[in-house]
Design an enzyme around this catalytic site. Structure first.
Site, mmCIF file in Angstrom:
data_model
loop_
_atom_site.group_PDB
_atom_site.id
_atom_site.type_symbol
_atom_site.label_atom_id
_atom_site.label_comp_id
_atom_site.label_asym_id
_atom_site.label_seq_id
_atom_site.Cartn_x
_atom_site.Cartn_y
_atom_site.Cartn_z
ATOM 1 N N CYS A 96 44.912 39.298 31.490
ATOM 2 C CA CYS A 96 43.915 39.393 32.531
ATOM 3 C C CYS A 96 42.678 39.817 32.428
ATOM 4 O O CYS A 96 42.561 40.903 32.207
ATOM 5 C CB CYS A 96 44.960 40.263 33.804
ATOM 6 N N CYS A 99 41.634 42.889 34.590
ATOM 7 C CA CYS A 99 42.332 43.865 34.421
ATOM 8 C C CYS A 99 41.538 44.520 33.210
ATOM 9 O O CYS A 99 41.534 45.908 33.219
ATOM 10 C CB CYS A 99 43.776 43.591 33.987
#
Length: 175
Positions: A96, A99
């Site tokens: 991600c 993230c």
């Protein structure tokens, strides 16, 4: 189900550090060997439309490595119950992008709010049962726990100031 967590000096904990550390060390050695490669000048030229574009030759940045200490808990609930302060949990995945963007921001928040909260990172792919329990559908998702119970939840990348403001306002309202 035994969980192992790691905690950095700034008290960021991660349930997937061993796997991340192994891949980070192997990828950093690959990066260092790849970054020293030099290609011939003609292979760095790319024709585009009627122009020639040259690719940049600067080396890529190595991955961020966080030193951590390992902690083991028999369950996530035990981690929440044994924490003497509120716990901010970052549900993330290694693939991600947002993230990864949040990693240094969480480190900064953890350092600045060290006396108020504990920051924990949980890899949703390594611990899908915990992600399912809290209905994690978007990444990154942050859940603030106080006294072992969720008291605030928000999704998406935030700046450090926005994250600190959100945490402080949640803790003031819930006290």
């Amino acid at each position: 189900m035994a969980l192992s967590a790691t905690s950095s000096v700034a008290t960021i904990q991660s349930f997937a550090f061993e796997q991340s550390a192994a891949s980070a060390s192997s990828s950093s050695s690959k990066l260092s060997s790849w970054s020293s490669l030099q290609f011939p000048q003609q292979s760095r030229r790319f024709p585009f439309a009627n122009k020639v574009i040259y690719s940049p030759t600067r080396p890529r940045n190595p991955p961020l490595v966080v030193s951590a200490k390992k902690q083991t808990f028999s369950s996530f609930d035990e981690l929440l119950a044994n924490s003497g302060k509120p716990v901010l949990v970052d549900f993330y995945a290694t693939w991600c992008g947002p993230c990864q963007f949040m990693a240094p921001i969480l480190n900064e928040v953890s350092v600045s709010m060290n006396d108020k909260i504990q920051v924990v990172k949980i890899d949703t792919e390594k611990y899908p049962s915990i992600a399912d329990k809290y209905k994690i559908e978007a990444l990154p998702t942050f859940i603030l726990f106080k006294d072992g119970e969720p008291c605030d939840r928000f999704e998406g990348a935030l700046t450090a100031d926005q994250l600190i403001e959100r945490i402080e306002s949640s803790l003031k309202v819930k006290q």
